[in-house]
Design a protein around this motif. Structure first.
Motif, PDB file in Angstrom:
ATOM      1  N   MET A   1       0.902  -1.299   0.017  1.00 56.44           N
ATOM      2  CA  MET A   1      -0.052   0.490  -0.074  1.00 56.44           C
ATOM      3  C   MET A   1       0.540   1.070  -0.388  1.00 56.44           C
ATOM      4  O   MET A   1       1.615   1.352   0.516  1.00 56.44           O
ATOM      5  CB  MET A   1      -1.298  -0.035   1.401  1.00 56.44           C
ATOM      6  N   VAL A   2       0.619   2.381  -0.894  1.00 58.15           N
ATOM      7  CA  VAL A   2       1.185   3.712  -1.289  1.00 58.15           C
ATOM      8  C   VAL A   2       1.071   4.560   0.142  1.00 58.15           C
ATOM      9  O   VAL A   2      -0.023   4.291   1.235  1.00 58.15           O
ATOM     10  CB  VAL A   2       1.106   3.991  -1.969  1.00 58.15           C
ATOM     11  N   GLN A   3       1.958   4.656   0.916  1.00 59.88           N
ATOM     12  CA  GLN A   3       1.934   5.554   2.007  1.00 59.88           C
ATOM     13  C   GLN A   3       2.234   6.857   1.928  1.00 59.88           C
ATOM     14  O   GLN A   3       2.269   7.793   0.938  1.00 59.88           O
ATOM     15  CB  GLN A   3       3.396   5.680   3.012  1.00 59.88           C
ATOM     16  N   ARG A   4       0.790   7.720   2.247  1.00 61.26           N
ATOM     17  CA  ARG A   4       0.371   9.228   2.005  1.00 61.26           C
ATOM     18  C   ARG A   4       0.905  10.319   2.807  1.00 61.26           C
ATOM     19  O   ARG A   4       1.354   9.878   4.200  1.00 61.26           O
ATOM     20  CB  ARG A   4      -1.294   8.696   2.318  1.00 61.26           C
ATOM     21  N   ILE A   5       1.450  11.093   2.235  1.00 63.74           N
ATOM     22  CA  ILE A   5       2.391  12.129   3.253  1.00 63.74           C
ATOM     23  C   ILE A   5       1.706  13.883   3.140  1.00 63.74           C
ATOM     24  O   ILE A   5       1.731  13.945   2.258  1.00 63.74           O
ATOM     25  CB  ILE A   5       4.062  12.540   2.534  1.00 63.74           C
ATOM     26  N   LEU A   6       1.394  14.286   4.050  1.00 62.73           N
ATOM     27  CA  LEU A   6       0.805  15.376   3.777  1.00 62.73           C
ATOM     28  C   LEU A   6       2.337  16.840   4.292  1.00 62.73           C
ATOM     29  O   LEU A   6       2.501  16.473   5.445  1.00 62.73           O
ATOM     30  CB  LEU A   6      -0.079  15.777   5.259  1.00 62.73           C
ATOM     31  N   VAL A   7       1.983  17.871   3.590  1.00 64.29           N
ATOM     32  CA  VAL A   7       2.994  18.291   3.502  1.00 64.29           C
ATOM     33  C   VAL A   7       2.751  19.799   3.157  1.00 64.29           C
ATOM     34  O   VAL A   7       1.583  19.983   2.445  1.00 64.29           O
ATOM     35  CB  VAL A   7       3.867  18.654   1.507  1.00 64.29           C
ATOM     36  N   ILE A   8       2.784  20.622   5.080  1.00 62.90           N
ATOM     37  CA  ILE A   8       2.282  22.086   5.568  1.00 62.90           C
ATOM     38  C   ILE A   8       3.443  22.568   5.366  1.00 62.90           C
ATOM     39  O   ILE A   8       3.605  22.686   6.064  1.00 62.90           O
ATOM     40  CB  ILE A   8       1.468  21.727   6.562  1.00 62.90           C
ATOM     41  N   GLU A   9       3.275  23.069   3.498  1.00 60.83           N
ATOM     42  CA  GLU A   9       4.404  24.204   3.264  1.00 60.83           C
ATOM     43  C   GLU A   9       3.412  25.347   2.437  1.00 60.83           C
ATOM     44  O   GLU A   9       3.574  25.437   1.524  1.00 60.83           O
ATOM     45  CB  GLU A   9       5.242  23.749   2.509  1.00 60.83           C
ATOM     46  N   ASP A  10       4.005  27.014   2.973  1.00 64.79           N
ATOM     47  CA  ASP A  10       3.581  27.817   2.520  1.00 64.79           C
ATOM     48  C   ASP A  10       4.003  28.425   1.406  1.00 64.79           C
ATOM     49  O   ASP A  10       3.729  28.921  -0.014  1.00 64.79           O
ATOM     50  CB  ASP A  10       3.341  28.971   3.465  1.00 64.79           C
ATOM     51  N   GLU A  11       5.543  28.141   1.271  1.00 68.50           N
ATOM     52  CA  GLU A  11       6.570  28.658  -0.130  1.00 68.50           C
ATOM     53  C   GLU A  11       6.757  26.799  -0.989  1.00 68.50           C
ATOM     54  O   GLU A  11       6.352  26.589  -0.972  1.00 68.50           O
ATOM     55  CB  GLU A  11       7.757  28.484   0.246  1.00 68.50           C
ATOM     56  N   PRO A  12       5.783  27.942  -2.583  1.00 70.29           N
ATOM     57  CA  PRO A  12       5.374  27.367  -3.783  1.00 70.29           C
ATOM     58  C   PRO A  12       6.451  26.167  -4.199  1.00 70.29           C
ATOM     59  O   PRO A  12       6.338  24.977  -3.941  1.00 70.29           O
ATOM     60  CB  PRO A  12       4.365  27.616  -4.624  1.00 70.29           C
TER      61      PRO A  12
END
Length: 236
Positions: A1-12
């Motif tokens: 199963m592919v592991q899911r990562i949430l990236v919380i970053e304001d600089e595009p």
């Protein structure tokens, strides 16, 4: 199963570089540009880990961490590499901490290290369920605590405590051995994921937070005993 990562970053630009590196390394990523956006996403979707920038435009990253760290492991990103920021992040219970500019390859490696450690802990917890349930019931009977291993939460006098993951692990250690005096070093080794980079005063700070939450339930008694020069124990 592919592991899911949430990236919380304001600089595009940083978010794009990070998500590209993670996607290339086999992860599935979702990008949130603000703290509130990340909190909203986590109410609707599940992830295996979050990469969280400290300097967000709407909510301080440390505050976002307090709201989400009971849901998933968190690695802090920051442009500030000062020791005080590193200590604050780790004392809050973060799983790792990396300063900008950083190597995307190093970030991927750290994410995999944290995920392996979390998986190992989950496996050990599942294998120990019968023993832990027995201990939890004993603690419940003797000290008004009940540990729910499957939900990773603790009840005190029938009230569910709102604990961070580090607070949960720390209180669980004390609950499973009432009367046993643990040194600060022992508590760090058993409750912290990075005991080698934590400080002994970190234990004191977390005990203070736990006591405050226990007092909300019952202000008349403190079930945690301080043994000066030694450490802490739970009342028998």
């Amino acid at each position: 199963m592919v592991q899911r990562i949430l990236v919380i970053e304001d600089e595009p630009s940083i978010a794009e570089t990070t998500t590209y590196a993670l996607n290339t390394d086999g992860f599935e990523t979702v990008w949130a540009s603000t703290g509130q956006h990340a909190i909203d996403i986590l109410q609707q979707q599940s992830f295996d880990l979050a990469v969280l920038d400290v300097g967000l435009p709407d909510i301080n990253g440390f505050e976002v961490f307090r709201q989400i760290n009971h849901l998933l492991p968190v690695i802090f990103l920051t442009a500030r590499s000062g020791e005080i920021d590193r200590i604050v992040g780790l004392e809050l219970g973060a799983d790792d901490y990396i300063a900008k500019p950083f190597s995307p390859r190093e970030l991927c490696a750290r994410i995999r290290t944290v995920l392996r450690r979390v998986q190992k802990q989950q496996t050990q917890a599942q294998e120990a369920v019968p023993t832990n349930h027995t201990r939890a019931n004993h603690a419940n009977k003797q000290n008004n605590f009940f540990i729910d291993e499957e939900r990773k939460c603790i009840q005190y006098l029938g009230v569910m405590l709102e604990l961070s993951r580090t607070e949960y692990r720390l209180l669980k250690v004390l609950c499973e051995r009432p009367g046993r005096v643990f040194t600060r070093e022992e508590l760090m080794n058993q409750a912290w994921e990075h005991p080698d980079v934590s400080l002994e005063r970190t234990v004191d700070a977390h005990i203070k937070l736990i006591r405050a939450k226990l007092r909300v339930v019952n202000a008349e008694t403190d079930p945690i005993l301080t043994h000066r020069g030694l450490g802490y124990s739970l009342k028998e």
